[in-house]
Design a protein around this motif. Structure first.
Motif, short mmCIF file in Angstrom:
data_model
loop_
_atom_site.label_atom_id
_atom_site.label_comp_id
_atom_site.label_asym_id
_atom_site.label_seq_id
_atom_site.Cartn_x
_atom_site.Cartn_y
_atom_site.Cartn_z
N PRO A 44 0.89 -1.35 0.09
CA PRO A 44 0.15 -0.01 0.08
C PRO A 44 0.72 1.19 -0.05
O PRO A 44 0.42 2.24 -0.59
N GLU A 45 1.99 1.17 0.76
CA GLU A 45 2.77 2.57 0.74
C GLU A 45 3.37 3.01 -0.59
O GLU A 45 3.56 3.92 -0.95
N VAL A 46 3.45 2.00 -1.34
CA VAL A 46 3.91 2.37 -2.86
C VAL A 46 3.21 3.15 -3.57
O VAL A 46 3.47 3.81 -4.32
N GLN A 47 1.80 3.12 -3.29
CA GLN A 47 0.72 3.82 -4.00
C GLN A 47 0.63 5.06 -3.55
O GLN A 47 -0.14 6.01 -4.09
N THR A 48 1.43 5.71 -2.47
CA THR A 48 1.31 6.88 -1.92
C THR A 48 2.31 8.04 -2.66
O THR A 48 3.37 7.67 -2.83
N GLU A 49 2.03 9.18 -2.82
CA GLU A 49 2.94 10.19 -3.39
C GLU A 49 3.99 10.57 -2.47
O GLU A 49 5.13 10.70 -2.68
N GLU A 50 3.87 10.46 -0.89
CA GLU A 50 4.84 10.79 -0.15
C GLU A 50 5.96 9.55 -0.11
O GLU A 50 7.17 10.01 -0.16
N GLU A 54 9.92 10.39 -0.97
CA GLU A 54 11.10 10.02 -0.28
C GLU A 54 12.01 9.13 -1.01
O GLU A 54 13.20 9.31 -0.90
N VAL A 55 11.64 8.26 -2.01
CA VAL A 55 12.48 7.76 -3.10
C VAL A 55 13.31 8.80 -3.70
O VAL A 55 14.51 8.52 -3.91
#
Length: 134
Positions: A44-50, A54-55
């Protein structure tokens, strides 16, 4: 000893690079990549803009360390401090860290180069023996 290991790394030819990245040479890596890739995109975190911000920050930091900070640290022999921020605590870049970074890069390139050369020699040997047999 600034960048000694890195700058003495053999340069891979385009042909060697193609061989190393081919499915025939890296079939196991390809299978592993595909399995991890499927799992990766389900997080799920891969789907967030944040996450991508960070990447991007760490990719930029890595590029800065490699291109600017480490050469300066190696030249001056003085540590470089990257202040803490929302993504990490304070980071102290030392001469040892920079030399290990360049050594690691050099070892990876040297290993890839040697592997490509061994594969090339083996393929040439197999071709010559097939032509002798047939």
């Amino acid at each position: 000893m600034t960048g000694t290991y890195y700058h003495n790394s053999p340069k891979l030819t385009e042909k060697t690079r193609e061989i190393l990245l081919s499915k025939e040479v890296n079939f196991g890596d390809l299978l592993l990549y595909e399995a991890l890739n499927k799992t990766w995109w389900k997080q799920p975190e891969v789907q967030t803009e944040e996450f991508w911000v960070e990447v991007e920050y760490f990719a930029s930091l890595n590029a800065r360390i490699s291109a600017n900070i480490c050469p300066n640290v190696n030249r001056t022999l003085a540590n470089h401090i990257i202040p803490a921020n929302q993504y990490h605590g304070q980071i102290i870049i030392t001469v040892d860290m920079c030399q290990q970074l360049f050594l690691k890069n050099s070892l990876v390139w040297n290993s890839l180069f040697r592997y490509g050369e061994r594969k090339k020699i083996k393929n040439e040997w197999l071709k010559s023996h097939k032509s002798m047999a047939g």
